[in-house]
Design an enzyme around this catalytic site. Structure first.
Site, PDB file in Angstrom:
ATOM      1  N   PRO A  78     -37.167  27.118  -2.775  1.00 44.28           N
ATOM      2  CA  PRO A  78     -36.644  28.418  -3.201  1.00 44.28           C
ATOM      3  C   PRO A  78     -37.662  29.552  -3.093  1.00 44.28           C
ATOM      4  CG  PRO A  78     -35.869  26.715  -4.673  1.00 44.28           C
ATOM      5  CD  PRO A  78     -36.843  26.057  -3.742  1.00 44.28           C
ATOM      6  N   CYS A  79     -37.187  30.679  -2.560  1.00 43.38           N
ATOM      7  CA  CYS A  79     -38.080  31.808  -2.308  1.00 43.38           C
ATOM      8  C   CYS A  79     -38.106  32.809  -3.453  1.00 43.38           C
ATOM      9  CB  CYS A  79     -37.663  32.521  -1.017  1.00 43.38           C
ATOM     10  SG  CYS A  79     -36.004  33.244  -1.075  1.00 43.38           S
ATOM     11  N   GLN A  80     -37.134  32.730  -4.368  1.00 39.68           N
ATOM     12  CA  GLN A  80     -37.030  33.755  -5.416  1.00 39.68           C
ATOM     13  C   GLN A  80     -38.303  33.934  -6.239  1.00 39.68           C
ATOM     14  OE1 GLN A  80     -34.867  31.321  -4.877  1.00 39.68           O
ATOM     15  NE2 GLN A  80     -32.749  32.074  -4.826  1.00 39.68           N
ATOM     16  N   PHE A  82     -41.213  34.140  -5.315  1.00 40.69           N
ATOM     17  CA  PHE A  82     -42.252  34.840  -4.566  1.00 40.69           C
ATOM     18  C   PHE A  82     -41.737  36.068  -3.819  1.00 40.69           C
ATOM     19  CE2 PHE A  82     -42.770  30.223  -4.619  1.00 40.69           C
ATOM     20  CZ  PHE A  82     -43.927  30.124  -5.377  1.00 40.69           C
TER      21      PHE A  82
END
EC number: 2.1.1.37
Length: 326
Positions: A78-80, A82
């Site tokens: 998951p990118c959220q 960063f």
């Protein structure tokens, strides 16, 4: 234990299958794909019924049954935590799955690891966390390399910078090189979408395509916290408008003969801009499907990195000591 043959992959946070499809293109066979979102799991099953899709929380997934059987542990964690579009809470965000990736690497002991995330992970504020991630893999015997790759450099008609982590044994890392960029291979938005724009009888499609003469901005709008299917915040919508695209919503169908003003993209158009083949179907309604597209890792980029990892493994094989039995 010698190198796993053929190439096998264990995919985590598989999403709608962008990375998995790219690795398939690079010659990997998927032992399992782990994904939490039900719609994304249905997409994977819809397109590849033969794949072993494990629907559930990654934190409950046990990698030990795959120990010694996997060439590549891969995933778009998951990118959220960063992303510049979020609070950037990093390791304090409960969606951060880098610790789980390290745990699974220790359980599976793959030949290689490839993880993808947003460019924000390379911000100075996350330097200490990147060092923590690197130390986790180093303790397992891997060396780690980080690189920001732009999707346009691998034939995708979109900028989409992404951070790639590759973890390899030292002798394999000595043979590894990042894929060579070829930005000239990426079509413009107009070139990529003109046939779809014209398919409903819109006579202005060719003129539109001539004006849409650049690559797309990063396709965003994939967050579950986002209200609906559109092309992102105000700045993104302005970038789309410069290409002759109305980014305020996605259309249910292609422009018709009576189209006036700037057209909207469909989910299929957005998927093509992400590098998905037109044969790849998305399960769920428009908003869910677009979220899957918006969160995807472009298959051509995954394929390019996957091939480089495979080549490094082959090049290192004659020089390698057999790995200890597990």
């Amino acid at each position: 234990m010698t190198r796993v043959t053929p190439l096998t992959s264990l995919e985590i946070c598989a999403g709608a299958g962008g990375q998995a499809l790219g690795l398939e293109m690079a010659g990997y066979e998927h032992a399992a794909l782990v994904e939490f979102d039900a719609h994304a799991c249905n997409t994977l099953r819809l397109n590849r019924p033969e794949w072993n899709v494990v629907e559930g929380d990654l934190r409950a997934f046990n990698g030990l049954p795959y120990r010694g059987q996997i060439t590549l542990l891969a995933g778009g964690v998951p990118c959220q935590p960063f992303s510049h579009g979020g609070l950037q809470q990093g390791r304090h965000d409960d969606r951060d799955m880098f610790p789980e990736a390290i745990r699974l690497a220790g359980e599976v002991m793959p030949e290689a690891v490839m993880l993808e995330n947003v460019r924000g992970l390379m911000d100075p504020k996350f330097q200490e966390y990147r060092e923590y991630i690197g130390a986790g893999f180093h303790a397992l015997g891997y060396e780690v390399a980080w690189k920001v790759l732009n999707a346009r450099d691998y034939g995708v008609p979109q900028l989409r910078p992404r951070v790639i982590l590759v973890a390899l044994r030292p002798d394999v890392m000595a043979q590894y090189s990042w894929p060579e960029p070829h930005p000239e291979a990426a079509p413009t938005v107009g070139e990529a979408l003109v046939d779809l724009m014209a398919s409903g009888g819109w006579q202005g499609a060719q003129a539109w395509a001539e004006g849409a003469n650049a690559i797309a901005p990063t396709v965003v709008g994939g967050s579950k916290l986002h209200g609906g299917a559109d092309l992102g915040p105000t700045r993104a919508k302005r970038a789309w408008a410069a290409l002759g695209v109305n980014g305020h919503k996605l259309a249910d169908s292609v422009p018709g003969p009576d189209q006036e003003g700037m057209p909207h993209l469909t989910v299929r158009m957005a998927a093509r801009l992400q590098g998905f083949p037109d044969t790849w179907q998305f399960a769920g309604k428009k908003t869910s499907s677009y979220r899957q597209v918006g969160n995807a890792f472009p298959p051509p980029v995954a394929a390019a990195v996957g091939r480089q990892i495979a080549e490094a493994l082959v090049a290192a094989t004659p020089r390698r000591r057999a790995r200890r039995a597990v």
